[in-house]
Design a protein around this motif. Structure first.
Motif, mmCIF file in Angstrom:
data_model
loop_
_atom_site.group_PDB
_atom_site.id
_atom_site.type_symbol
_atom_site.label_atom_id
_atom_site.label_comp_id
_atom_site.label_asym_id
_atom_site.label_seq_id
_atom_site.Cartn_x
_atom_site.Cartn_y
_atom_site.Cartn_z
ATOM 1 N N ILE A 167 -8.118 -2.497 4.686
ATOM 2 C CA ILE A 167 -7.088 -1.965 3.794
ATOM 3 C C ILE A 167 -6.645 -3.114 2.890
ATOM 4 O O ILE A 167 -6.367 -4.210 3.360
ATOM 5 N N ARG A 168 -6.595 -2.835 1.596
ATOM 6 C CA ARG A 168 -6.217 -3.850 0.607
ATOM 7 C C ARG A 168 -4.998 -3.386 -0.178
ATOM 8 O O ARG A 168 -4.735 -2.191 -0.279
ATOM 9 N N ALA A 169 -4.303 -4.336 -0.763
ATOM 10 C CA ALA A 169 -3.142 -4.024 -1.597
ATOM 11 C C ALA A 169 -3.526 -2.990 -2.647
ATOM 12 O O ALA A 169 -4.613 -3.057 -3.219
ATOM 13 N N GLY A 170 -2.648 -2.039 -2.863
ATOM 14 C CA GLY A 170 -2.891 -0.995 -3.849
ATOM 15 C C GLY A 170 -3.570 0.239 -3.292
ATOM 16 O O GLY A 170 -3.633 1.266 -3.961
ATOM 17 N N ASP A 171 -4.081 0.150 -2.064
ATOM 18 C CA ASP A 171 -4.738 1.312 -1.460
ATOM 19 C C ASP A 171 -3.716 2.411 -1.136
ATOM 20 O O ASP A 171 -2.536 2.132 -0.908
ATOM 21 N N GLU A 172 -4.205 3.628 -1.123
ATOM 22 C CA GLU A 172 -3.425 4.770 -0.646
ATOM 23 C C GLU A 172 -3.959 5.114 0.736
ATOM 24 O O GLU A 172 -5.157 5.343 0.899
ATOM 25 N N ALA A 204 6.313 9.688 2.690
ATOM 26 C CA ALA A 204 5.620 8.557 2.070
ATOM 27 C C ALA A 204 6.521 7.332 2.068
ATOM 28 O O ALA A 204 7.742 7.458 2.149
ATOM 29 N N GLU A 205 5.905 6.167 1.984
ATOM 30 C CA GLU A 205 6.649 4.931 1.796
ATOM 31 C C GLU A 205 5.698 3.852 1.308
ATOM 32 O O GLU A 205 4.488 3.919 1.518
ATOM 33 N N ALA A 206 6.270 2.867 0.624
ATOM 34 C CA ALA A 206 5.510 1.677 0.253
ATOM 35 C C ALA A 206 5.547 0.747 1.450
ATOM 36 O O ALA A 206 6.602 0.504 2.028
ATOM 37 N N TRP A 207 4.391 0.235 1.852
ATOM 38 C CA TRP A 207 4.281 -0.621 3.038
ATOM 39 C C TRP A 207 3.825 -1.995 2.584
ATOM 40 O O TRP A 207 2.797 -2.116 1.911
ATOM 41 N N LEU A 241 2.015 -5.464 2.419
ATOM 42 C CA LEU A 241 0.719 -5.899 2.932
ATOM 43 C C LEU A 241 0.480 -7.329 2.491
ATOM 44 O O LEU A 241 0.490 -7.632 1.310
ATOM 45 N N ASP A 242 0.278 -8.211 3.452
ATOM 46 C CA ASP A 242 0.028 -9.616 3.163
ATOM 47 C C ASP A 242 -1.473 -9.859 3.264
ATOM 48 O O ASP A 242 -2.014 -10.001 4.355
ATOM 49 N N GLY A 243 -2.147 -9.856 2.148
ATOM 50 C CA GLY A 243 -3.602 -10.027 2.149
ATOM 51 C C GLY A 243 -4.298 -8.731 2.504
ATOM 52 O O GLY A 243 -3.989 -7.688 1.968
ATOM 53 N N GLU A 244 -5.226 -8.811 3.458
ATOM 54 C CA GLU A 244 -5.951 -7.618 3.903
ATOM 55 C C GLU A 244 -5.557 -7.294 5.330
ATOM 56 O O GLU A 244 -5.059 -8.143 6.064
ATOM 57 N N SER A 245 -5.802 -6.064 5.707
ATOM 58 C CA SER A 245 -5.520 -5.606 7.057
ATOM 59 C C SER A 245 -6.629 -4.646 7.456
ATOM 60 O O SER A 245 -7.436 -4.239 6.626
ATOM 61 N N THR A 246 -6.654 -4.271 8.721
ATOM 62 C CA THR A 246 -7.574 -3.222 9.153
ATOM 63 C C THR A 246 -6.752 -1.994 9.503
ATOM 64 O O THR A 246 -5.536 -2.069 9.704
ATOM 65 N N GLY A 247 -7.435 -0.884 9.615
ATOM 66 C CA GLY A 247 -6.761 0.332 10.030
ATOM 67 C C GLY A 247 -6.084 0.171 11.381
ATOM 68 O O GLY A 247 -4.958 0.617 11.587
ATOM 69 N N ALA A 248 -6.766 -0.501 12.310
ATOM 70 C CA ALA A 248 -6.206 -0.709 13.645
ATOM 71 C C ALA A 248 -4.935 -1.553 13.578
ATOM 72 O O ALA A 248 -3.948 -1.270 14.273
ATOM 73 N N GLN A 249 -4.925 -2.587 12.731
ATOM 74 C CA GLN A 249 -3.727 -3.425 12.587
ATOM 75 C C GLN A 249 -2.578 -2.623 11.994
ATOM 76 O O GLN A 249 -1.428 -2.755 12.415
ATOM 77 N N LEU A 250 -2.886 -1.773 11.015
ATOM 78 C CA LEU A 250 -1.851 -0.933 10.419
ATOM 79 C C LEU A 250 -1.282 0.027 11.454
ATOM 80 O O LEU A 250 -0.060 0.191 11.549
ATOM 81 N N ILE A 276 0.871 -1.169 0.000
ATOM 82 C CA ILE A 276 0.000 0.000 0.000
ATOM 83 C C ILE A 276 0.907 1.217 0.000
ATOM 84 O O ILE A 276 2.090 1.128 0.372
ATOM 85 N N ASP A 277 0.390 2.336 -0.442
ATOM 86 C CA ASP A 277 1.132 3.592 -0.410
ATOM 87 C C ASP A 277 0.738 4.336 0.853
ATOM 88 O O ASP A 277 -0.421 4.735 0.995
ATOM 89 N N LEU A 278 1.690 4.491 1.765
ATOM 90 C CA LEU A 278 1.436 5.238 2.992
ATOM 91 C C LEU A 278 1.903 6.665 2.796
ATOM 92 O O LEU A 278 3.013 6.904 2.332
#
Length: 83
Positions: free
Chosen positions: A68-73, A22-25, A27-36, A6-8
């Motif tokens: 949050i999914r791969a490719g999200d900003e 900014a940085e590329a983070w 992501l293995d599968g999906e995550s939640t905002g709280a996990q991030l 994801i683009d952070l």
């Protein structure tokens, strides 16, 4: 899903604390905002308590339960108070 990211984007004081905007983070599968936020707090202890930070996913304010999914900003910023 190897290599998924994801683009952070970091704003204001958060950017100052982590030393980048900014940085590329990974992501293995999906995550939640709280996990991030928990992962950010682990990587950048200076952000603790990271759970206080706010998120916007694809330019929309998001709750910690949001997916949050791969490719999200994902933008990370301090809570804003007004008066």
């Amino acid at each position: 899903m190897n290599g998924a990211t994801i683009d952070l984007l970091y704003f204001a004081r958060v950017a100052e604390l982590v030393g980048k905007r900014a940085e590329a983070w990974p992501l293995d599968g999906e995550s939640t905002g709280a996990q991030l936020l928990a992962a950010l707090g682990a990587r950048y202890p200076q952000l603790e308590p990271a759970s206080r930070l706010k998120l916007a996913i694809n330019q929309t304010h998001a709750k910690p339960s949001a997916t949050i999914r791969a490719g999200d900003e994902v933008a990370v910023f301090e809570p804003v108070t007004g008066g």
